[in-house]
Design a protein around this motif. Structure first.
Motif, PDB file in Angstrom:
ATOM      1  N   HIS A   1       1.014  -0.887  -6.605  1.00  0.00           N
ATOM      2  CA  HIS A   1       0.125  -1.488  -5.605  1.00  0.00           C
ATOM      3  C   HIS A   1      -1.089  -2.381  -6.309  1.00  0.00           C
ATOM      4  CE1 HIS A   1      -1.799   1.936  -8.065  1.00  0.00           C
ATOM      5  NE2 HIS A   1      -2.937   1.514  -7.603  1.00  0.00           N
TER       6      HIS A   1
ATOM      7  N   ASP B   1       4.585  -4.049   4.379  1.00  0.00           N
ATOM      8  CA  ASP B   1       3.741  -3.390   4.947  1.00  0.00           C
ATOM      9  C   ASP B   1       4.488  -2.555   6.087  1.00  0.00           C
ATOM     10  OD1 ASP B   1       1.114  -2.400   6.005  1.00  0.00           O
ATOM     11  OD2 ASP B   1       1.356  -4.174   7.439  1.00  0.00           O
TER      12      ASP B   1
ATOM     13  N   LEU C   1      -5.861  -8.967  -1.557  1.00  0.00           N
ATOM     14  CA  LEU C   1      -5.669  -7.811  -2.117  1.00  0.00           C
ATOM     15  C   LEU C   1      -6.008  -8.087  -3.772  1.00  0.00           C
ATOM     16  CD1 LEU C   1      -4.570  -4.950  -2.195  1.00  0.00           C
ATOM     17  CD2 LEU C   1      -2.404  -5.741  -2.551  1.00  0.00           C
TER      18      LEU C   1
ATOM     19  N   THR D   1       0.967  -1.314   0.244  1.00  0.00           N
ATOM     20  CA  THR D   1       0.119   0.000  -0.055  1.00  0.00           C
ATOM     21  C   THR D   1       1.007   1.150  -0.043  1.00  0.00           C
ATOM     22  OG1 THR D   1      -0.246  -0.132   2.494  1.00  0.00           O
ATOM     23  CG2 THR D   1      -1.902  -1.264   1.218  1.00  0.00           C
ATOM     24  N   THR D   2       0.281   2.519  -0.201  1.00  0.00           N
ATOM     25  CA  THR D   2       1.060   3.491  -0.144  1.00  0.00           C
ATOM     26  C   THR D   2       1.641   3.821   1.185  1.00  0.00           C
ATOM     27  OG1 THR D   2      -0.879   4.734  -1.449  1.00  0.00           O
ATOM     28  CG2 THR D   2       0.678   6.252  -0.343  1.00  0.00           C
TER      29      THR D   2
END
Length: 598
Positions: A545, A560, A583, A386-387
Motif C-alpha cells: 500500500h 481499486d 497517493l 488500498t486494503t
C-alpha cells in the motif's frame, strides 16, 4: 456402525494382533471357569469328608483321615491359585495384543488425518476453525481408539465368556441358571442409561473446560492489553464465573458416577441372594450339593463385569461412531487444486494473467474483476492498492492457493494448472503480510525452504534482508530460539527474517506481499536496496500500500475494488497525475511531517 466400517482396513492390517487377542481371550476365560468347578468339587469333597470323618475318628483313624483330607484341600487350593495366575498371565497378553493394536491404529489414523490436512486447499482452512481441526485429530481419534481397544477387548470377552459360562451352568442345573441370571439384564440396561448420563455430562464438562482453557489462553496472550486497560479484576471475576460453571458440572457428574458401583453391587447382591435361596431349597430337597451353590455364585460374579460392560461398550461404540463420522467428513474432503500434467519444466519466471476474475468460494466476495498483466522473466511488478483492493488475492493465485473462476494464469507461456504444485511452489519465494515464524532457531526458520541447511546461504539471506546484524547481536546468534510465532523478535525483525527465509531458497519468482509494512521508511529503503541485486535475476512481485516500495518496479499496476485503474512505471504514472500520483504525494508529505515532528 456404518461410519466405523472404514476402520476395517486397520483391523485387517493388524489382523495378527487381533487374532492373537481372540485366542488369548478364549484361553483366559477357560482358566476362569475351571476354578469355579474346582471350588464345587472342593466344597462337595469337604462336606462328604466331614460325613465320614466321625466314624473314622471313632475307629482311631481320625489323624490319618484328617491328614489326607488336608492334602486334597491343599491340592485344590494350589490348582485354583495356578488357574488364577494363568488367567492373569493371559489377561496381560490380551492387553499386549488388542490394546497395542488400538494404539498402533491410533498412530496410523493421526498420521492419515494430518497428511490429509496438509494436502487440502487454503479454502478448507478458511471454512474450519483451528480448534475443530485439533479436536478431530485428538479428541475424536481418542474416542475411536476406545472402540478399537477397550470396546473390542471387553466385547470379545463378553461374546466368549457368556456362552461358555451359561452352557456350563445349564449343564449343571438349568433351573438355578434361570433364577440366578434374572437380575443381569436389568443390570445391563441400568448401566447403559447411567453411562449415557455420564457421557452426556462428561461432554458438557469437556466443553466447559475447553471454554475455560480458551479464556485462560487469551488472558495470558493478551496480558499487556489487560494491564494497559486495568481490567485485571474483571478478568479474575470472569474466570471465577467460568470456574464456577465447571465446578457445578463436575459435581453433577460425580453424583451420577456415585450411582455406578452401588447399582452394580445391589443387583449382584440380589442375584447372589436368589442363587443361595433357590439353591438352598434344592440342597434341602437333595437335588444338588452344597458346592453347586458356591459354583453358581462364582459364575454370577464372573458374568457381572461382562454384562456391566455391555452398556459401557454400547456407549463407547455410539461415541466412536459419532467421532468417526466427524473424521470421515474431513477425510472425504476433496482438494480441487490439482495438477493437470504434473509438469516439472524449468521455470524462468515469465508471468501472464488474462482477464482474471476471482470470487472467494467461502465468502462469495468478488476480489478480482477482469485483471490482465504480463511480466517478463527478471522484471519487477509493483501492485499498489488500498486494503481490500485484491492485492493479496493475486499472490494467492500465483501460489495456486486458489484457482480463478474466470481467466487464465500462464507461467512461461504454460497454464499454471499444468505444473506440478510442489515444483511450482518451490520455485516461488513468498513473504506474507501476516508473518509466521516457527518455535525454532532463527537459523532453522531462515532455512525452512531449503532441503539442506547451509550456513553460508542462511547468513547471506540474512544480510540481504538487513537482519544479519540483529541476529549476531543475540547471545546465541543464529541458534537463538524464537518464542511462539516469533514473539522473541520485534515486528520489523520478524518481517526481515521472513524475507530472508523466502530468498534463501533462491526462487525464480519472488512475491513480497506488503511485507515491509512493519518497518520504517529508512529500513524499507535499506532492504529494497539490498534486494535490488537479488531481484535482477528473478521475476519479482512487490505488493504494497506504500508507493515507496513499488516505485523501483519496471511496471506498476494500481488496483481499486478488484480492477486495474492505472498502469505504467513510476515516471509515467506520476505524469498522469491520477490515483498513484495522489497517493505518492500524500505518503511523501506524511513521511516529511513525521520526520519534522521527530
Amino acid at each position: 456402525m456404518k461410519p466405523l466400517w472404514r476402520l476395517n482396513k486397520y483391523l485387517y492390517k493388524y489382523k495378527g494382533l487381533l487374532l492373537l487377542g481372540i485366542l488369548f481371550t478364549v484361553i483366559s476365560n477357560i482358566f476362569v471357569i475351571i476354578p469355579a468347578q474346582l471350588v464345587r468339587l472342593a466344597i462337595d469333597y469337604v462336606v462328604e469328608s466331614a460325613v465320614i470323618f466321625k466314624p473314622l475318628d471313632l475307629g482311631g483313624l481320625g489323624d490319618i483321615a484328617s491328614e489326607n483330607f488336608l492334602k486334597f484341600v491343599l491340592v485344590f487350593g494350589v490348582l485354583i491359585l495356578v488357574m488364577a495366575l494363568l488367567r492373569g498371565f493371559f489377561l496381560f497378553l490380551i492387553r499386549q495384543t488388542i490394546i497395542i493394536m488400538s494404539r498402533r491404529i491410533e498412530y496410523d489414523m493421526k498420521n492419515e488425518i494430518f497428511k490429509k490436512y496438509q494436502n487440502l486447499s487454503l479454502s478448507f482452512y478458511r471454512k474450519n476453525s483451528t480448534g475443530d481441526l485439533m479436536a478431530r485429530i485428538t479428541e475424536d481419534v481418542s474416542r475411536v481408539r476406545m472402540y478399537l481397544g477397550p470396546a473390542i477387548m471387553y466385547g470379545l470377552n463378553l461374546l466368549i465368556l457368556f456362552p461358555l459360562v451359561i452352557s456350563y451352568m445349564i449343564m449343571v442345573n438349568p433351573e438355578l441358571t434361570l433364577y440366578s441370571l434374572l437380575p443381569l439384564p436389568v443390570l445391563s440396561i441400568s448401566i447403559y442409561f447411567v453411562n449415557n448420563l455420564i457421557n452426556e455430562r462428561s461432554e458438557k464438562i469437556q466443553r466447559s473446560l475447553s471454554n475455560l482453557s480458551t479464556f485462560t489462553q487469551e488472558a495470558f496472550s493478551g496480558i499487556r492489553v489487560l494491564k494497559a486497560f486495568v481490567r485485571e479484576n474483571d478478568s479474575v471475576r470472569d474466570f471465577s464465573d467460568a470456574s464456577e460453571e465447571y465446578k457445578v458440572k463436575s459435581i453433577r457428574l460425580t453424583r451420577v458416577n456415585a450411582l455406578f458401583f452401588p447399582l452394580i453391587m445391589a443387583l449382584v447382591g440380589i442375584s447372589t441372594i436368589i442363587t443361595v435361596y433357590i439353591g438352598g431349597l434344592q440342597v434341602i430337597n437333595g437335588d444338588i450339593g452344597y458346592g453347586v451353590i458356591a459354583e453358581f455364585i462364582l459364575y454370577v460374579n464372573m458374568l457381572t463385569w461382562p454384562v456391566t460392560s455391555l452398556g459401557w461398550v454400547t456407549s463407547i461404540v455410539q461415541r466412536a461412531a459419532a467421532s468417526q463420522t466427524r473424521i470421515n467428513e474431513f477425510l472425504d474432503e476433496e482438494n480441487n487444486i490439482i495438477s493437470t500434467e504434473d509438469a516439472k519444466d524449468e521455470i524462468h519466471g515469465t508471468i501472464e494473467m488474462k482477464d482474471l476474475s476471482f470470487v472467494y468460494p467461502d465468502s462469495g466476495v468478488k476480489a478480482l474483476d477482469q485483471v490482465s498483466f504480463s511480466i517478463q522473466s527478471g522484471q519487477t511488478l509493483g501492485i499498489i492498492g488500498t486494503t481490500g483492493s485484491g492485492k493479496s488475492t493475486i499472490a494467492n493465485l500465483l501460489m495456486r492457493m486458489y484457482d480463478p473462476a474466470k481467466g487464465q494464469i500462464l507461467i512461461d507461456g504454460k497454464p499454471i494448472e499444468s505444473f506440478d504444485i510442489s515444483h511450482l511452489r518451490k520455485n516461488i519465494g513468498y513473504v506474507p503480510q501476516d508473518v509466521f515464524l516457527f518455535s525454532d532457531t532463527i537459523g532453522n526458520n531462515i532455512a525452512f525452504g531449503l532441503d539442506h541447511t547451509e550456513k553460508d546461504i542462511i547468513e547471506q539471506a540474512a544480510k540481504d534482508a538487513d537482519v544479519y546484524k540483529n541476529i549476531v547481536d543475540f547471545p546465541k546468534g543464529f541458534e537463538t530460539m524464537l518464542g511462539e510465532r516469533g514473539i522473541t523478535l520485534s515486528g520489523g525483525q520478524k518481517q526481515r527474517v521472513s524475507i530472508a527465509r523466502a530468498i534463501a531458497k533462491e526462487p525464480k519468482i519472488l512475491i513480497l506481499d506488503d511485507c515491509l509494512s512493519a518497518v520504517d521508511t529508512k529500513t524499507e529503503n535499506v532492504i529494497l536496496n539490498a534486494l535490488k541485486k537479488i531481484m535482477k535475476n528473478r521475476t519479482s512481485v512487490i505488493i504494497s500500500h506504500r508507493v515507496s516500495s513499488a516505485k523501483l518496479a519496471d511496471q506498476i499496476i494500481v488496483l481499486d475494488d478488484g480492477k486495474i485503474i492505472e498502469r505504467g512505471n513510476h515516471q509515467s504514472l506520476m505524469e498522469q497525475k491520477g490515483v498513484y500520483a495522489e497517493l505518492y504525494e500524500k505518503q511523501t508529505q506524511a513521511g516529511e511531517s513525521v520526520d519534522s515532528d521527530l
